[in-house]
Design a protein around this motif. Sequence first.
Motif, PDB file in Angstrom:
ATOM      1  N   GLU A 151      38.532  33.517  51.291  1.00  0.00           N
ATOM      2  CA  GLU A 151      38.395  32.765  50.041  1.00  0.00           C
ATOM      3  C   GLU A 151      39.121  33.459  48.894  1.00  0.00           C
ATOM      4  N   GLU A 152      39.158  34.787  48.927  1.00  0.00           N
ATOM      5  CA  GLU A 152      39.923  35.519  47.910  1.00  0.00           C
ATOM      6  C   GLU A 152      41.408  35.176  48.046  1.00  0.00           C
ATOM      7  N   PHE A 153      41.893  35.150  49.286  1.00  0.00           N
ATOM      8  CA  PHE A 153      43.304  34.823  49.509  1.00  0.00           C
ATOM      9  C   PHE A 153      43.614  33.399  49.035  1.00  0.00           C
ATOM     10  N   GLU A 154      42.710  32.474  49.303  1.00  0.00           N
ATOM     11  CA  GLU A 154      42.912  31.077  48.869  1.00  0.00           C
ATOM     12  C   GLU A 154      42.999  31.005  47.353  1.00  0.00           C
ATOM     13  N   ALA A 155      42.111  31.727  46.673  1.00  0.00           N
ATOM     14  CA  ALA A 155      42.122  31.716  45.210  1.00  0.00           C
ATOM     15  C   ALA A 155      43.424  32.309  44.674  1.00  0.00           C
ATOM     16  N   LEU A 156      43.888  33.400  45.287  1.00  0.00           N
ATOM     17  CA  LEU A 156      45.116  34.050  44.837  1.00  0.00           C
ATOM     18  C   LEU A 156      46.347  33.200  45.158  1.00  0.00           C
ATOM     19  N   ARG A 157      46.239  32.392  46.199  1.00  0.00           N
ATOM     20  CA  ARG A 157      47.363  31.542  46.601  1.00  0.00           C
ATOM     21  C   ARG A 157      47.703  30.535  45.516  1.00  0.00           C
ATOM     22  N   HIS A 158      46.728  30.162  44.688  1.00  0.00           N
ATOM     23  CA  HIS A 158      46.942  29.109  43.688  1.00  0.00           C
ATOM     24  C   HIS A 158      46.779  29.617  42.251  1.00  0.00           C
ATOM     25  N   ASP A 159      46.637  30.918  42.078  1.00  0.00           N
ATOM     26  CA  ASP A 159      46.382  31.475  40.744  1.00  0.00           C
ATOM     27  C   ASP A 159      47.680  31.990  40.127  1.00  0.00           C
ATOM     28  N   LEU A 160      47.944  31.588  38.881  1.00  0.00           N
ATOM     29  CA  LEU A 160      49.153  32.033  38.186  1.00  0.00           C
ATOM     30  C   LEU A 160      48.846  32.811  36.915  1.00  0.00           C
ATOM     31  N   HIS A 161      47.585  33.164  36.713  1.00  0.00           N
ATOM     32  CA  HIS A 161      47.210  33.953  35.545  1.00  0.00           C
ATOM     33  C   HIS A 161      47.758  35.371  35.695  1.00  0.00           C
ATOM     34  N   GLU A 162      48.127  35.957  34.568  1.00  0.00           N
ATOM     35  CA  GLU A 162      48.702  37.302  34.611  1.00  0.00           C
ATOM     36  C   GLU A 162      47.730  38.317  35.202  1.00  0.00           C
ATOM     37  N   THR A 163      46.460  38.181  34.886  1.00  0.00           N
ATOM     38  CA  THR A 163      45.437  39.088  35.399  1.00  0.00           C
ATOM     39  C   THR A 163      44.764  38.458  36.615  1.00  0.00           C
ATOM     40  N   PRO A 164      44.597  39.204  37.700  1.00  0.00           N
ATOM     41  CA  PRO A 164      43.996  38.610  38.903  1.00  0.00           C
ATOM     42  C   PRO A 164      42.561  38.161  38.660  1.00  0.00           C
ATOM     43  N   PRO A 165      42.118  37.154  39.398  1.00  0.00           N
ATOM     44  CA  PRO A 165      40.730  36.708  39.271  1.00  0.00           C
ATOM     45  C   PRO A 165      39.767  37.773  39.790  1.00  0.00           C
ATOM     46  N   PHE A 166      38.569  37.786  39.206  1.00  0.00           N
ATOM     47  CA  PHE A 166      37.534  38.709  39.662  1.00  0.00           C
ATOM     48  C   PHE A 166      37.117  38.314  41.078  1.00  0.00           C
ATOM     49  N   PRO A 167      36.827  39.290  41.970  1.00  0.00           N
ATOM     50  CA  PRO A 167      36.413  38.949  43.335  1.00  0.00           C
ATOM     51  C   PRO A 167      35.295  37.913  43.355  1.00  0.00           C
ATOM     52  N   LEU A 168      35.411  36.968  44.256  1.00  0.00           N
ATOM     53  CA  LEU A 168      34.469  35.851  44.302  1.00  0.00           C
ATOM     54  C   LEU A 168      33.124  36.227  44.890  1.00  0.00           C
ATOM     55  N   HIS A 169      33.115  37.219  45.785  1.00  0.00           N
ATOM     56  CA  HIS A 169      31.891  37.526  46.510  1.00  0.00           C
ATOM     57  C   HIS A 169      31.609  39.028  46.498  1.00  0.00           C
ATOM     58  N   ASN A 170      30.331  39.350  46.699  1.00  0.00           N
ATOM     59  CA  ASN A 170      29.937  40.748  46.819  1.00  0.00           C
ATOM     60  C   ASN A 170      30.305  41.270  48.198  1.00  0.00           C
ATOM     61  N   ARG A 171      30.831  42.451  48.228  1.00  0.00           N
ATOM     62  CA  ARG A 171      31.076  43.169  49.475  1.00  0.00           C
ATOM     63  C   ARG A 171      31.027  44.650  49.150  1.00  0.00           C
ATOM     64  N   ARG A 172      30.805  45.463  50.160  1.00  0.00           N
ATOM     65  CA  ARG A 172      30.725  46.905  49.930  1.00  0.00           C
ATOM     66  C   ARG A 172      31.173  47.644  51.181  1.00  0.00           C
ATOM     67  N   PRO A 173      31.602  48.889  51.043  1.00  0.00           N
ATOM     68  CA  PRO A 173      31.937  49.672  52.236  1.00  0.00           C
ATOM     69  C   PRO A 173      30.704  49.839  53.115  1.00  0.00           C
TER      70      PRO A 173
END
Length: 283
Positions: A151-173
């Motif tokens: 879903e992060e890749f999908e969001a980045l595929r269509h995003d043209l804002h200079e600053t990247p979008p904040f991660p959509l979901h929580n994840r951790r090491p």
Amino acid sequence: MSRYGIAEWYGRPFLDLTPEERQSLAAAALQETEPPDCPFRPITCNKKGGVCSIQPYEEEGGRIGHVSGESVITCPNRFEHGQLLIRWLAEIVGFSSEEAMIAREVPFMRSTTTGRPAGKIDLVLASLRQGLRWFGLEVQAVYFSGKGMSEEFEALRHDLHETPPFPLHNRRPDWRSSSAKRLMPQLRVKGPTLRRWHSKIAVAVDAPFFESLGGPSDPPSHDLDSGDVLWLVTSLSNGQLERHHWEVLTLEESGEKLLAAEPVTRAAFEQDLHGKLAPFGEP
């Protein structure tokens, strides 16, 4: 709010990418185009999604704000930057650059039914100067828990804002899966055999991973005769893989590090249990 997101993508610092470059890499991550070459090994990137490392970010208006923690390596190829590990291990064990040789994925176990290889050592550093001397090297990147990156890749595929979008979901090491569930079985199988063969196994991890295991010993041993496992700990700084720490531990000490955990209190367990209970039959 802090969330882990991409730190390096297909070998490039995520925050340095232009919107168009992010779109191009997203297309590769979504398998719409061919992935680029890996900058750390002479191969085409073979890491699904191409994420080399992740790091925590703070949110600012739905966009990535500032970095709020260390980068964590999620792809084993990231450890191959500049052949740092091989050069470092050769230096520690006393192999000159002229004599040092390497082999990849050397079969170590075989199936008792088919006779085929059933386990390999990631890398072997060897010297033929005074007979055959060699050391195994296992590289362990970190898994993460939480929703996958598609879903992060999908969001980045269509995003043209200079600053990247904040991660959509929580994840951790996921330190536990990376250590006790993945690395510990490797050491249990390979360590005793290499000890009988009068050799040693080296293990490469990054600094956040090693800190999750308790960090350096006090004092750390640099005596190769004092143990069985040579720990090589790296860190990422400004896109560069750097030496951070090394020490020698016995198999038993390494096992204690990897399995370090203690049960929660009954009260804490039952509090969590109450929050998860649902009527039988519900998903």
